[in-house]
Design a protein around this motif. Structure first.
Motif, PDB file in Angstrom:
ATOM      1  N   THR A 376      80.307  23.985  40.985  1.00  0.00           N
ATOM      2  CA  THR A 376      80.228  24.148  39.537  1.00  0.00           C
ATOM      3  C   THR A 376      80.041  25.408  38.769  1.00  0.00           C
ATOM      4  O   THR A 376      80.475  26.291  39.499  1.00  0.00           O
ATOM      5  CB  THR A 376      78.604  23.406  39.310  1.00  0.00           C
ATOM      6  OG1 THR A 376      77.677  24.434  39.677  1.00  0.00           O
ATOM      7  CG2 THR A 376      78.204  22.188  40.013  1.00  0.00           C
ATOM      8  N   ALA A 377      79.946  25.392  37.592  1.00  0.00           N
ATOM      9  CA  ALA A 377      80.049  26.531  36.662  1.00  0.00           C
ATOM     10  C   ALA A 377      79.114  27.672  37.248  1.00  0.00           C
ATOM     11  O   ALA A 377      79.158  28.696  36.749  1.00  0.00           O
ATOM     12  CB  ALA A 377      79.947  26.166  35.200  1.00  0.00           C
ATOM     13  N   ASN A 378      78.119  27.308  38.027  1.00  0.00           N
ATOM     14  CA  ASN A 378      76.982  27.869  38.254  1.00  0.00           C
ATOM     15  C   ASN A 378      77.059  28.364  39.735  1.00  0.00           C
ATOM     16  O   ASN A 378      76.493  29.126  40.252  1.00  0.00           O
ATOM     17  CB  ASN A 378      75.597  27.403  38.052  1.00  0.00           C
ATOM     18  CG  ASN A 378      75.323  27.146  36.620  1.00  0.00           C
ATOM     19  OD1 ASN A 378      75.710  28.263  35.760  1.00  0.00           O
ATOM     20  ND2 ASN A 378      74.706  25.971  36.279  1.00  0.00           N
ATOM     21  N   THR A 379      78.072  27.754  40.387  1.00  0.00           N
ATOM     22  CA  THR A 379      78.250  28.081  41.876  1.00  0.00           C
ATOM     23  C   THR A 379      78.824  29.373  42.186  1.00  0.00           C
ATOM     24  O   THR A 379      79.828  30.116  41.603  1.00  0.00           O
ATOM     25  CB  THR A 379      79.170  27.347  42.656  1.00  0.00           C
ATOM     26  OG1 THR A 379      78.695  25.945  42.263  1.00  0.00           O
ATOM     27  CG2 THR A 379      79.359  27.387  44.022  1.00  0.00           C
ATOM     28  N   ALA A 380      78.139  30.249  42.861  1.00  0.00           N
ATOM     29  CA  ALA A 380      78.488  31.743  43.477  1.00  0.00           C
ATOM     30  C   ALA A 380      79.730  31.748  44.172  1.00  0.00           C
ATOM     31  O   ALA A 380      79.797  30.624  44.925  1.00  0.00           O
ATOM     32  CB  ALA A 380      77.547  32.594  43.770  1.00  0.00           C
ATOM     33  N   ILE A 381      80.447  32.628  44.480  1.00  0.00           N
ATOM     34  CA  ILE A 381      81.679  32.491  45.236  1.00  0.00           C
ATOM     35  C   ILE A 381      81.337  33.295  46.689  1.00  0.00           C
ATOM     36  O   ILE A 381      80.389  34.261  46.623  1.00  0.00           O
ATOM     37  CB  ILE A 381      82.830  33.353  44.749  1.00  0.00           C
ATOM     38  CG1 ILE A 381      82.896  34.450  44.350  1.00  0.00           C
ATOM     39  CG2 ILE A 381      83.195  32.699  43.406  1.00  0.00           C
ATOM     40  CD1 ILE A 381      83.790  35.350  44.300  1.00  0.00           C
ATOM     41  N   ARG A 382      82.073  32.689  47.709  1.00  0.00           N
ATOM     42  CA  ARG A 382      82.044  32.978  49.063  1.00  0.00           C
ATOM     43  C   ARG A 382      83.406  33.035  49.527  1.00  0.00           C
ATOM     44  O   ARG A 382      84.241  32.142  48.994  1.00  0.00           O
ATOM     45  CB  ARG A 382      80.955  32.241  49.894  1.00  0.00           C
ATOM     46  CG  ARG A 382      79.321  31.970  49.298  1.00  0.00           C
ATOM     47  CD  ARG A 382      78.588  31.669  50.244  1.00  0.00           C
ATOM     48  NE  ARG A 382      77.276  31.174  49.838  1.00  0.00           N
ATOM     49  CZ  ARG A 382      76.204  31.340  50.632  1.00  0.00           C
ATOM     50  NH1 ARG A 382      76.209  31.522  51.786  1.00  0.00           N
ATOM     51  NH2 ARG A 382      75.033  31.019  50.001  1.00  0.00           N
ATOM     52  N   LEU A 383      83.537  33.520  50.703  1.00  0.00           N
ATOM     53  CA  LEU A 383      84.695  33.397  51.495  1.00  0.00           C
ATOM     54  C   LEU A 383      84.388  32.186  52.403  1.00  0.00           C
ATOM     55  O   LEU A 383      83.427  32.068  53.114  1.00  0.00           O
ATOM     56  CB  LEU A 383      84.989  34.443  52.466  1.00  0.00           C
ATOM     57  CG  LEU A 383      85.326  35.928  51.834  1.00  0.00           C
ATOM     58  CD1 LEU A 383      85.685  36.984  52.752  1.00  0.00           C
ATOM     59  CD2 LEU A 383      86.405  35.694  50.712  1.00  0.00           C
ATOM     60  N   PRO A 384      85.418  31.012  52.118  1.00  0.00           N
ATOM     61  CA  PRO A 384      85.355  29.898  53.213  1.00  0.00           C
ATOM     62  C   PRO A 384      85.891  29.940  54.322  1.00  0.00           C
ATOM     63  O   PRO A 384      86.612  31.036  54.604  1.00  0.00           O
ATOM     64  CB  PRO A 384      86.075  28.950  52.125  1.00  0.00           C
ATOM     65  CG  PRO A 384      87.258  29.611  51.507  1.00  0.00           C
ATOM     66  CD  PRO A 384      86.492  30.863  51.420  1.00  0.00           C
ATOM     67  N   PRO A 385      85.549  29.287  55.213  1.00  0.00           N
ATOM     68  CA  PRO A 385      85.821  29.591  56.930  1.00  0.00           C
ATOM     69  C   PRO A 385      87.444  29.249  57.117  1.00  0.00           C
ATOM     70  O   PRO A 385      87.756  29.755  58.012  1.00  0.00           O
ATOM     71  CB  PRO A 385      85.036  28.134  57.417  1.00  0.00           C
ATOM     72  CG  PRO A 385      84.012  27.852  56.525  1.00  0.00           C
ATOM     73  CD  PRO A 385      84.548  28.407  55.280  1.00  0.00           C
ATOM     74  N   ASN A 386      88.147  28.698  56.192  1.00  0.00           N
ATOM     75  CA  ASN A 386      89.582  28.631  56.289  1.00  0.00           C
ATOM     76  C   ASN A 386      90.411  29.805  55.583  1.00  0.00           C
ATOM     77  O   ASN A 386      91.492  29.601  55.473  1.00  0.00           O
ATOM     78  CB  ASN A 386      89.864  27.233  55.568  1.00  0.00           C
ATOM     79  CG  ASN A 386      89.922  27.134  54.156  1.00  0.00           C
ATOM     80  OD1 ASN A 386      88.830  27.488  53.729  1.00  0.00           O
ATOM     81  ND2 ASN A 386      90.736  26.417  53.542  1.00  0.00           N
ATOM     82  N   LEU A 387      89.864  30.802  55.299  1.00  0.00           N
ATOM     83  CA  LEU A 387      90.388  31.980  54.558  1.00  0.00           C
ATOM     84  C   LEU A 387      90.264  32.984  55.783  1.00  0.00           C
ATOM     85  O   LEU A 387      89.163  33.550  55.819  1.00  0.00           O
ATOM     86  CB  LEU A 387      89.869  32.460  53.285  1.00  0.00           C
ATOM     87  CG  LEU A 387      90.576  33.628  52.750  1.00  0.00           C
ATOM     88  CD1 LEU A 387      92.042  33.485  52.782  1.00  0.00           C
ATOM     89  CD2 LEU A 387      89.802  33.847  51.464  1.00  0.00           C
ATOM     90  N   SER A 388      91.214  33.530  56.455  1.00  0.00           N
ATOM     91  CA  SER A 388      91.682  34.649  57.061  1.00  0.00           C
ATOM     92  C   SER A 388      91.861  35.900  56.706  1.00  0.00           C
ATOM     93  O   SER A 388      92.742  35.610  55.803  1.00  0.00           O
ATOM     94  CB  SER A 388      92.356  34.314  58.542  1.00  0.00           C
ATOM     95  OG  SER A 388      91.424  33.308  59.180  1.00  0.00           O
ATOM     96  N   ILE A 389      91.632  37.083  56.970  1.00  0.00           N
ATOM     97  CA  ILE A 389      92.137  38.392  56.422  1.00  0.00           C
ATOM     98  C   ILE A 389      92.641  39.135  57.435  1.00  0.00           C
ATOM     99  O   ILE A 389      92.054  39.597  58.377  1.00  0.00           O
ATOM    100  CB  ILE A 389      91.070  39.104  55.649  1.00  0.00           C
ATOM    101  CG1 ILE A 389      90.404  38.192  54.499  1.00  0.00           C
ATOM    102  CG2 ILE A 389      91.619  40.308  54.993  1.00  0.00           C
ATOM    103  CD1 ILE A 389      89.242  39.026  54.050  1.00  0.00           C
ATOM    104  N   TYR A 390      94.141  39.343  57.514  1.00  0.00           N
ATOM    105  CA  TYR A 390      94.801  40.368  58.270  1.00  0.00           C
ATOM    106  C   TYR A 390      95.251  41.624  57.650  1.00  0.00           C
ATOM    107  O   TYR A 390      95.647  41.569  56.655  1.00  0.00           O
ATOM    108  CB  TYR A 390      95.942  39.760  58.895  1.00  0.00           C
ATOM    109  CG  TYR A 390      95.832  38.251  59.770  1.00  0.00           C
ATOM    110  CD1 TYR A 390      94.720  38.552  60.852  1.00  0.00           C
ATOM    111  CD2 TYR A 390      96.397  37.223  59.669  1.00  0.00           C
ATOM    112  CE1 TYR A 390      94.616  37.448  61.612  1.00  0.00           C
ATOM    113  CE2 TYR A 390      96.205  36.223  60.689  1.00  0.00           C
ATOM    114  CZ  TYR A 390      95.241  36.132  61.369  1.00  0.00           C
ATOM    115  OH  TYR A 390      95.285  35.020  62.201  1.00  0.00           O
ATOM    116  N   ALA A 391      94.772  42.816  58.430  1.00  0.00           N
ATOM    117  CA  ALA A 391      95.454  43.892  57.702  1.00  0.00           C
ATOM    118  C   ALA A 391      95.931  44.826  58.841  1.00  0.00           C
ATOM    119  O   ALA A 391      95.775  44.656  59.941  1.00  0.00           O
ATOM    120  CB  ALA A 391      94.120  44.594  56.869  1.00  0.00           C
ATOM    121  N   THR A 392      96.668  45.698  58.133  1.00  0.00           N
ATOM    122  CA  THR A 392      97.462  46.838  58.983  1.00  0.00           C
ATOM    123  C   THR A 392      97.020  48.291  58.536  1.00  0.00           C
ATOM    124  O   THR A 392      96.638  48.704  57.431  1.00  0.00           O
ATOM    125  CB  THR A 392      98.930  46.917  58.824  1.00  0.00           C
ATOM    126  OG1 THR A 392      99.423  46.822  57.531  1.00  0.00           O
ATOM    127  CG2 THR A 392      99.504  45.428  59.437  1.00  0.00           C
TER     128      THR A 392
END
Length: 543
Positions: A376-392
């Protein structure tokens, strides 16, 4: 501790046939079943054989007082083999047939095959004992020979070597997931019902997100490592639209949080005048897609993460990098956040609006494809389980930003080895250097030995080495039609020699290069005219 799978016998098709065909093929009261089986296996059926038969879900003594068989007929080895392939993707712990004091600290169900696969994805060619401990929270017992048989013969997705190394085969894993009660025998038994269609089983996919920084010397293959991981996901059918499921960004000194997350920008209206709209950055775009499509994996790839001020670029998003581990969860606003979700949340009106718009604009084939959280408009954001982050990260970069410990601890780190060994690197190793009889592999090995020798007083001398793929030759064909790779003298001089002059041997030039080489220009010119003999001191490389 408890055995993952009973070691009474190897789990082969022959064993399944023997057990299944010994069991009655019709439903009956438990007392009647026990009377029939009390003399089987010399009267020992209910000591150990029953445990394996139950773990293989070949029968169930349910709470309603009835015995239920898996098969209503005698089966052959072909049927048994197909069943084992079906069973292994669904087998989970804890279950009613492992010791009650075992696997106390993991969720039910923790799928045997998927858990190992998820660990191997993050740690390629890892040891089984390490994967076992991280997946099931206990030390592996002495039945890895039994486990190896199940994995190699029936999993399709994993290979278990004799020296204890697990690796992926590249095939996709068929998954079926639902929350279970570890004591519910009938629910465990029903999980392996081959007659059930996908429409009657839970399609919820479970993701274990990765947050990994791949580091090493320039050209060692960090970006290639990430490309290989993404290629595996493509081959498995997990990435079907790379442009939407993968977002790449390069950090640099001028890169800001506004570039990464987004910022309000003026927009000229068609009818005249100006509006101010939120222009989403790469982080917000991939986050919104991941929220809107929870059954697909998404990847944020950050190249050169330490060339920008990572802490400033992430800003308040930084705290989202802490994720719930297995067994952890919290509930906010009626939404349950389990393993893989961020532990903490951030209020961001503009990012929330982008996620809401993405969800509203997505067409879903069924309710199962919709987000698991009510947004909803009041839901705070989080990283969901299906989002991975790769870095070099290049370890030899100078005048760049340092990643502090608070930032680094939220990522796994993996050194990409600087190597040209093995068949995989043969083409690069045998690449020719134009108008010389020296291959790149020979030069690379000799010059890296020299770099270490000449920089012994430097703490980071090994970071000065040339990466195995620091330079890549052009593919050519000889008169006989044979293909080979070759690095032009010009490219070699302007890329490799320039690096050696200005960086690797910056303070040791007089001990490495001939006196005629007074500048990088003369170094490159002398090489193009006379090759290695014209620039390096006699015998210093041993070429």
């Amino acid at each position: 501790m408890a055995d993952l799978i009973c070691r009474w016998r190897n789990g082969t098709a022959k064993t399944v046939v023997e057990l299944a065909n010994t069991l009655p093929h019709e439903k009956m009261p438990v007392d009647q079943f026990r009377e029939k089986m009390k003399l089987c296996y010399g009267g020992d059926f209910f000591r150990t054989p029953y445990q394996l038969a139950c773990q293989l879900a070949l029968y169930c003594e349910a709470e309603d007082g009835f015995y239920y068989p898996r098969f209503d007929h005698d089966i052959n080895e072909a049927e048994a083999e197909e069943y084992l392939k079906f069973w292994i993707a669904r087998y989970f712990v804890p279950n009613p047939y492992v010791r009650k004091d075992g696997f106390q600290n993991i969720e039910c169900p923790t799928y045997f095959l998927k858990s190992l696969c998820d660990y191997v994805k993050k740690h390629p060619s890892c040891e089984y004992k390490d994967a076992y401990y991280e997946s099931f929270g206990e030390t592996a017992k002495n039945n890895d020979d039994i486990i190896r048989n199940y994995i190699n013969n029936y999993s399709k997705v994993l290979n278990f070597s004799k020296d204890g190394i697990l690796s992926l085969t590249g095939q996709s894993l068929e998954e079926r997931f639902a929350f279970m009660d570890r004591t519910d025998k009938k629910a465990f038994f029903d999980s392996f019902d081959t007659t059930r269609t996908k429409s009657t089983s839970s399609p919820i996919k479970s993701f274990t997100p990765a947050q990994i920084i791949y580091y090493g010397v320039p050209g060692c293959g960090k970006s290639k490592k990430i490309m290989d991981l993404l290629d595996i996901a493509k081959q498995k059918g997990e990435i079907t639209d790379e442009e939407k499921q993968v977002v790449r960004v390069v950090f640099h000194p001028e890169y800001t949080n506004a570039d990464f997350v987004g910022q309000v920008m003026p927009v000229v209206k068609p009818a005249g005048g100006v509006d101010y709209d939120f222009a989403a950055g790469p982080f917000t775009r991939i986050l919104a897609r991941a929220y809107a499509n929870p059954t697909k994996p998404y990847f944020l790839v950050i190249e050169e993460i330490n060339r920008g001020n990572a802490a400033a670029i992430f800003g308040e998003i930084f705290q989202l990098l802490d994720r719930h581990k297995k067994g952890e969860s919290d509930s906010v606003g009626g939404n349950l956040y389990t393993a893989g979700w961020s532990k903490y949340f951030v209020d961001h009106v503009d990012v929330n609006g982008k996620i809401s718009a993405e969800i509203a604009g997505t067409e879903y084939g069924s309710d199962d494809e919709k987000p698991a959280v009510t947004f909803t408009a009041n839901t705070a954001i989080r990283l969901p389980p299906n989002l991975s982050i790769y870095a070099t990260m290049n370890t030899s970069d100078q005048n760049v930003f340092t990643l502090d410990n608070a930032f680094k601890r939220r990522f796994d780190s993996e050194l990409v080895k600087n190597t040209l060994d093995g068949e995989l690197h043969k083409a690069q190793r045998e690449t020719k250097i134009e108008n010389t009889d020296i291959t790149w592999g020979v030069f690379w090995e000799k010059v890296n030995e020299l770099i270490l020798e000449k920089n012994t007083s430097m703490i980071s001398s090994e970071d000065k080495r040339l990466g195995a793929y620091f330079i890549i030759g052009e593919e050519k064909t000889d008169d006989a039609g044979n293909k080979y790779r070759e690095i032009s003298r010009k490219l070699f001089g302007e890329k490799v020699l320039e690096y050696l002059w200005d960086d690797a041997f910056k303070y040791k030039r007089s001990t490495v290069f001939k006196n005629e080489c007074k500048s990088v220009e003369s170094l490159i010119e002398n090489f193009e005219e006379g090759g290695f003999a014209a620039i390096f001191k006699d015998g210093i490389l041993g070429l």
